[in-house]
Design a protein around this motif. Structure first.
Motif, short mmCIF file in Angstrom:
data_model
loop_
_atom_site.label_atom_id
_atom_site.label_comp_id
_atom_site.label_asym_id
_atom_site.label_seq_id
_atom_site.Cartn_x
_atom_site.Cartn_y
_atom_site.Cartn_z
N THR A 107 0.78 -1.27 0.01
CA THR A 107 0.04 0.17 -0.04
C THR A 107 1.03 1.07 -0.03
O THR A 107 0.48 2.23 0.64
CB THR A 107 -1.10 0.21 1.10
N MET A 147 -1.79 -6.37 -3.40
CA MET A 147 -2.28 -5.02 -2.94
C MET A 147 -3.89 -5.49 -2.24
O MET A 147 -4.06 -4.83 -1.36
CB MET A 147 -2.66 -4.35 -4.26
N PHE A 148 -4.48 -6.23 -2.71
CA PHE A 148 -5.59 -6.92 -1.87
C PHE A 148 -5.43 -7.27 -0.67
O PHE A 148 -6.15 -7.04 0.37
CB PHE A 148 -6.55 -8.11 -2.86
N GLY A 154 -2.71 -6.15 1.29
CA GLY A 154 -2.20 -5.08 1.97
C GLY A 154 -1.36 -5.25 3.03
O GLY A 154 -0.48 -6.21 3.16
N GLY A 200 -6.27 -2.66 2.54
CA GLY A 200 -6.29 -3.91 2.04
C GLY A 200 -6.88 -4.81 3.16
O GLY A 200 -7.32 -4.22 4.44
N SER A 240 -15.17 -7.38 1.33
CA SER A 240 -14.13 -6.93 0.71
C SER A 240 -14.35 -7.17 -0.94
O SER A 240 -14.12 -6.27 -1.62
CB SER A 240 -12.66 -7.14 1.07
N GLY A 282 -6.95 -1.04 -1.62
CA GLY A 282 -5.81 -1.26 -0.63
C GLY A 282 -4.88 -0.30 -0.56
O GLY A 282 -3.73 -0.29 0.00
N GLY A 303 -11.61 1.83 1.60
CA GLY A 303 -10.26 1.08 2.07
C GLY A 303 -9.44 1.42 3.19
O GLY A 303 -8.82 0.83 3.78
#
Length: 615
Positions: free
Chosen positions: A443, A466-467, A469, A478, A523, A558, A585
């Motif tokens: 991030t 990135m998801f 995080g 994230g 998410s 994220g 986020g």
């Protein structure tokens, strides 16, 4: 007689204090308006003098209010002790005011004229002093949060709304940009959200489009957004009174992922001091890492660039003063930041600078509680005396998952982009570059490679990282690395038929596992919906495909802040979706759900079980 006097004073206070409180907040508004007018617009000398006279009047009223509070206090000595900082500030103003308006001696002006202080520096000094008064009143007023009948989660998310609106307003001031007129509302809102939510996505060139004042606003938003506006208010409130209320502590506990309510405020103090210390050390390291070929206009510019990138890196904000982040390769005549003509600005090969930024990003993404557990002097001293006192379970999970994800990302980028990396780099330089791309998915928002030129397989790996995080209680977004850690262990445990998840001889609560699964569902659902909406809003843009949209959306959610170069080309509705994604986020999907949901009241009963086929 003393009792009768106290009774009389108490009667006065019931009528006097509300009036003083109202006047003090009027002065806060007047002070903010004076600062905005002074620094947000282009003023003549006469208009600047008028602002100075108004500020003198505000100082006089603030000092009068404090004096009345001391005089009418039933226990004035205790009041002075509990408000020592406010008393010190008011004493200095009172001394200067008496010397100026009674004795006819302007001490500050005399010091300015007899030293190297310029008139502009004198004005800045007065403005800083006024800002101190405003911060004191705002910190005291923040304790009123306890009187509001709203959830701590709601207070937390609305604090970011306040910060974003303030940032949007400041970025729209004429002196914030080089255009000398207001920045478009949507672009200012996008930039304020990106900075406050420490994302790093930008619709304009930060170093070129914004003036020094605009860049300071972005730096302020990133710093406050990284730690949290309520956290800063609580931090200052602890210096102005005996303590803070339970709602403050509950908000801080959630934000810092503290284990108990009583330690939240003390943890906050240590966290802020550690943050400032790390940012200072990072700034010094960056200052020393600049290449000799990169000649700044002045020493102050070099210091500002160092401080800006240190704070931006540690807060995982991702804003850079270079046109193409750390992948910048251009000549100085293409920018206004460096006057020397014909100078090559090649940030791509400043590998020492890259490593310093990477280390700051990692520290910022690990979480404040982890940093405190690993680096605080008290914990280090305890481990020297009692070596068996290891890290906490949360710290262990954070460090293990962080190291594994960094290694996974580095290997993936190195293998998938080996042809691009080895074109003009040695194996060591290629490894550093691959490592940096893995770090930036924590991030961070910086980049030393062009993501638009990467392979689709590499982009998918980046989206996955990135998801996930950063860590809980950090400046990153994230679903969090510890959430992913728990989900993996839970899935393995279900396959093996384990009843409980055990880490280092500790059982993870089933409530934590349910929360992890809830966060994953929230998410994933939100990101799928957002990508679907982006395909609708950007349908007419032939240059933007589904992969670019998915990458942009997950980067926003994220708060990673890296892009395949489509941010500035998004439609107005596309920017609105990305704005919402950055905000959600940052505050967290579960925090938002808790703030919006109503309490469910149930009895302690259970219906008969029923078998349902899944999988």
């Amino acid at each position: 007689m003393r009792g009768q006097l106290n009774k009389t004073i108490y009667g006065w206070n019931q009528h006097l204090y509300p009036v003083l409180y109202f006047i003090s907040w009027l002065m806060v508004g007047a002070g903010i308006a004076s600062l905005v007018y002074r620094y947000g617009f282009y003023l003549s000398e006469e208009e600047i003098r008028g602002v100075e006279r108004n500020v003198d009047g505000i100082f006089a009223i603030f000092t009068t209010i404090y004096t009345l509070r001391v005089v009418t206090s039933l226990h004035w000595k205790a009041y002075l002790r509990s408000t020592w900082l406010e008393g010190l500030v008011n004493s200095i103003v009172l001394f200067h005011g008496v010397a100026r308006y009674v004795g006819g001696v302007n001490i500050l002006r005399y010091l300015q004229e007899s030293s190297a202080m310029t008139d502009l520096a004198y004005q800045h000094y007065i403005s800083v002093y006024l800002l101190i008064f405003i911060l004191i009143e705002v910190a005291k007023g923040s304790t009123l949060i306890a009187r509001l009948d709203i959830k701590p989660a709601t207070t937390f998310i609305f604090s970011f709304v306040v910060l974003i609106l303030l940032g949007t307003f400041l970025l729209m001031l004429p002196t914030a940009t080089i255009t000398q007129h207001s920045m478009p509302l949507l672009d200012a809102l996008f930039t304020a959200v990106s900075a406050s939510c420490v994302t790093g996505l930008a619709v304009v060139d930060t170093g070129q489009f914004f003036t020094f004042k605009g860049q300071l606003v972005i730096l302020f938003l990133a710093q406050v957004g990284g730690i949290g506006i309520v956290s800063f208010a609580t931090f200052f409130a602890t210096f102005l009174s005996k303590g803070v209320n339970l709602k403050h502590q509950s908000i801080i506990q959630d934000f810092l992922s503290s284990e108990d309510l009583s330690s939240a405020t003390s943890l906050l103090r240590r966290v802020i001091f550690l943050t400032l210390l790390i940012e200072f050390i990072g700034g010094v390291a960056i200052f020393l890492s600049w290449s000799e070929e990169l000649q700044f206009n002045s020493l102050s510019d070099k210091i500002f660039y160092s401080v800006f990138h240190s704070i931006s890196a540690f807060c995982n904000a991702g804003f850079s003063l270079f046109s193409d982040s750390l992948n910048t390769y251009m000549y100085s005549d293409e920018t206004t930041a460096f006057i020397q003509e014909g100078m090559l600005i090649d940030i791509r090969r400043m590998y020492g600078f890259h490593l310093v930024i990477a280390v700051l990003i990692i520290f910022g993404s690990m979480g404040f509680t982890t940093i405190e557990d690993v680096l605080s002097p008290s914990r280090l001293k305890l481990r020297l005396k009692q070596p068996w006192k290891g890290w906490k379970i949360g710290t262990r999970m954070t460090i293990v998952s962080t190291v594994l994800l960094l290694i996974l990302g580095t290997i993936a980028v190195m293998l998938l982009e080996i042809e691009q990396l080895r074109q003009d780099k040695s194996i060591t330089e290629a490894l550093i570059t691959a490592f940096f791309q893995s770090v930036t998915t924590r991030t961070a928002g910086f980049n030393t490679m062009d993501f638009g030129s990467m392979k689709q397989s590499t982009i998918i790996v980046m989206m996955f990282l990135m998801f996930i995080g950063a860590a809980p209680g950090s400046t990153g977004g994230g679903i969090k690395c510890t959430t992913f850690y728990v989900l993996v262990l839970s899935a393995i445990g279900d396959i093996r038929g384990q009843k409980n998840i055990v880490i280092n001889r500790r059982t993870i609560s089933p409530m934590v596992v349910r929360k992890a699964y809830s966060l994953l569902v929230f998410s994933m659902t939100y990101n799928v919906m957002a990508i679907f909406l982006l395909t609708i809003t950007e349908e007419g843009n032939a240059n933007i495909g589904i992969l670019e949209l998915a990458f942009e959306q997950i980067s926003a959610f994220g708060t990673a802040g890296i892009s395949m170069g489509i941010t500035g080309d998004l439609s107005s509705w596309g920017k609105v979706i990305i704005i919402l994604s950055m905000y959600i986020g940052r505050v967290g999907t579960l925090t938002l759900a808790l703030a919006l949901s109503s309490r469910v009241y149930t009895n302690s009963f259970q219906y008969p079980e029923e078998h349902v086929m899944v999988g």
